[in-house]
Design a protein around this motif. Structure first.
Motif, mmCIF file in Angstrom:
data_model
loop_
_atom_site.group_PDB
_atom_site.id
_atom_site.type_symbol
_atom_site.label_atom_id
_atom_site.label_comp_id
_atom_site.label_asym_id
_atom_site.label_seq_id
_atom_site.Cartn_x
_atom_site.Cartn_y
_atom_site.Cartn_z
ATOM 1 N N GLY A 144 47.298 39.179 31.568
ATOM 2 C CA GLY A 144 46.302 39.705 32.484
ATOM 3 C C GLY A 144 46.417 39.173 33.890
ATOM 4 O O GLY A 144 45.446 39.200 34.660
ATOM 5 N N LEU A 145 47.614 38.720 34.267
ATOM 6 C CA LEU A 145 47.796 38.087 35.574
ATOM 7 C C LEU A 145 48.667 38.903 36.536
ATOM 8 O O LEU A 145 48.706 38.606 37.728
ATOM 9 C CB LEU A 145 48.437 36.699 35.407
ATOM 10 N N ARG A 146 49.343 39.918 36.021
ATOM 11 C CA ARG A 146 50.314 40.598 36.872
ATOM 12 C C ARG A 146 49.648 41.347 38.020
ATOM 13 O O ARG A 146 50.126 41.294 39.175
ATOM 14 C CB ARG A 146 51.159 41.573 36.037
ATOM 15 N N ASP A 147 48.564 42.027 37.763
ATOM 16 C CA ASP A 147 47.920 42.819 38.812
ATOM 17 C C ASP A 147 47.299 41.957 39.902
ATOM 18 O O ASP A 147 47.063 42.436 41.020
ATOM 19 C CB ASP A 147 46.845 43.721 38.200
ATOM 20 N N SER A 148 47.042 40.696 39.601
ATOM 21 C CA SER A 148 46.450 39.800 40.599
ATOM 22 C C SER A 148 47.470 38.854 41.217
ATOM 23 O O SER A 148 47.105 37.847 41.826
ATOM 24 C CB SER A 148 45.304 38.992 39.975
ATOM 25 N N GLY A 149 48.763 39.158 41.042
ATOM 26 C CA GLY A 149 49.781 38.384 41.755
ATOM 27 C C GLY A 149 50.606 37.445 40.909
ATOM 28 O O GLY A 149 51.433 36.704 41.443
#
Length: 397
Positions: free
Chosen positions: A368-373
């Motif tokens: 769940g971290l890809r969209d936030s960088g």
């Protein structure tokens, strides 16, 4: 033999610039003998391989020496070493070649821990022939790739299992041997991505159980060139798409175009450099490599413990989990700050780290971290020091 980090650092000219290089997972600085070997190969006369004249024979000797060097590094056979421009290109080559024998109903197994270079080539090759893809997941609490799930994922129609020997995002080192045993029991191949692992541990492809093992020299002090290693008997029945007049024998038939002789000279020099890091003279190169890489791993482990302890003591820093057995690579985030901003601010202080997903697309999407960088990556190498770890911690603080 004691690992003398000051002596080791003296062998890397780029370190004299004063930057703190904490992204070995993205690429290491080249060793001085590598630079000299590449330049030497380019100053001397070489031509396409052949036997008619000395420049032709010289290029053949360069190729043979590089095959022997990589074989010593990973425990393979020179006749099973195939060279190419990158691990990505080589994996696509192997995937397309193996897929010639796949069809509807066949399956490949990939993992969400891997760099995309050991995911997408297999997914795309399977899709092209109507085969199915099965996914191994990462335990979000531990960062591990549980071996037990492979008992359900691997079956009678499994043709290949692709798994990393070490995550380039978190350093997690899965149980490749156990996964390989399950694959082999089903009659499937095991393709191991050793791009990150090779730089940090003594490597033996037979001990890993890998049918194919891919590695990139620029991750272990060498030039931007790669190799995939397999037993010659594994290569023998495989027929890649190729030009009609190009070599028909293995491993040459898998190498498209003229090889980069100067970079191959650099690969041999890089392996010789690694063998001399911390090993007594007199032993064979393979033995010296195992001793040197073990000593380097101990040094890196001490640095990793210092880094993890320091990060854990900083308020607002979250570390991506990686399990007990890991390479010296850590991904983390600073609360309230985009990873790109953290990396930029560290860069302003001469501290070189990476940010984003580092092509570990599936891992960061699952976390769940890809969209936030993504995250910030600090990846240690044997030329790093305690002072450099402390500089990073002080800058983060």
């Amino acid at each position: 033999m004691i690992f003398d980090v000051d002596r080791v650092r003296a062998g890397y000219p780029a370190l004299a610039e004063g930057f703190v290089h904490l992204d070995g997972a993205g690429g290491t600085q080249p060793a001085a003998p590598v630079i000299e070997a590449i330049g030497g190969a380019m100053r001397a006369a070489v031509s396409n391989r052949g036997s008619a004249h000395e420049p032709a024979r010289r290029s053949g000797e360069i190729v043979a020496a590089a095959r022997a060097a990589v074989a010593d590094l990973v425990g393979g056979q020179p006749e099973g070493v195939v060279f190419g421009p990158s691990a990505t290109a080589l994996t696509y080559l192997v995937a397309r070649t193996l897929a010639q024998g796949w069809g509807p109903g066949d399956e490949v197994v990939v993992s969400r821990l891997d760099h995309d270079a050991n995911v997408r080539p297999w997914v795309q090759a399977a899709e092209a022939v109507g085969a199915s893809v099965r996914w191994a997941g990462v335990d979000p609490a531990t960062g591990e790739l549980p071996v037990a799930q492979y008992r359900d994922l691997i079956g009678a129609r499994t043709r290949l299992v692709a798994v990393t020997a070490a995550s380039n995002a978190t350093g997690t080192m899965p149980g490749v041997r156990e996964i390989a045993d399950l694959a082999h029991a089903a009659g499937a191949f095991l393709y191991a991505d050793g791009v990150h692992a090779t730089a940090h541990r003594p490597t033996d492809v037979a001990e890993l159980g890998a049918d194919f093992y891919v590695t990139s020299a620029y991750k272990w002090s060498g030039p931007h060139y790669a190799a995939v290693v397999a037993d010659p008997a594994v290569w023998e029945p495989l027929r890649p798409v190729k030009l009609v007049p190009s070599p028909s024998q293995a491993p040459d038939r898998f190498e498209y175009g003229t090889l980069s002789f100067e970079l191959l000279a650099g690969i041999t020099a890089a392996v010789d450099h690694l063998a001399a890091l911390a090993a007594p003279a007199g032993a064979g190169r393979r033995e010296r490599l195992r001793a040197s890489m073990a000593a380097a791993a101990e040094h890196e482990s001490r640095l990793l413990d210092r880094l993890l302890t320091g990060l854990a003591a900083l308020d607002g820093v979250t570390i991506c989990p990686a399990g007990a057995d890991r390479c010296p690579t850590v991904s983390f985030r600073v609360a309230g700050q985009a990873p790109a901003e953290t990396a930029r601010r560290l860069g302003e202080q001469g501290i070189c780290v990476s940010h984003g997903d580092y092509y570990a697309v599936e891992y960061f999407a699952a976390a769940g971290l890809r969209d936030s960088g993504g995250a910030v990556r600090a990846s240690l190498y044997h030329y790093n020091t305690e002072d450099e770890v402390d500089r990073l911690l002080a800058a983060l603080s």
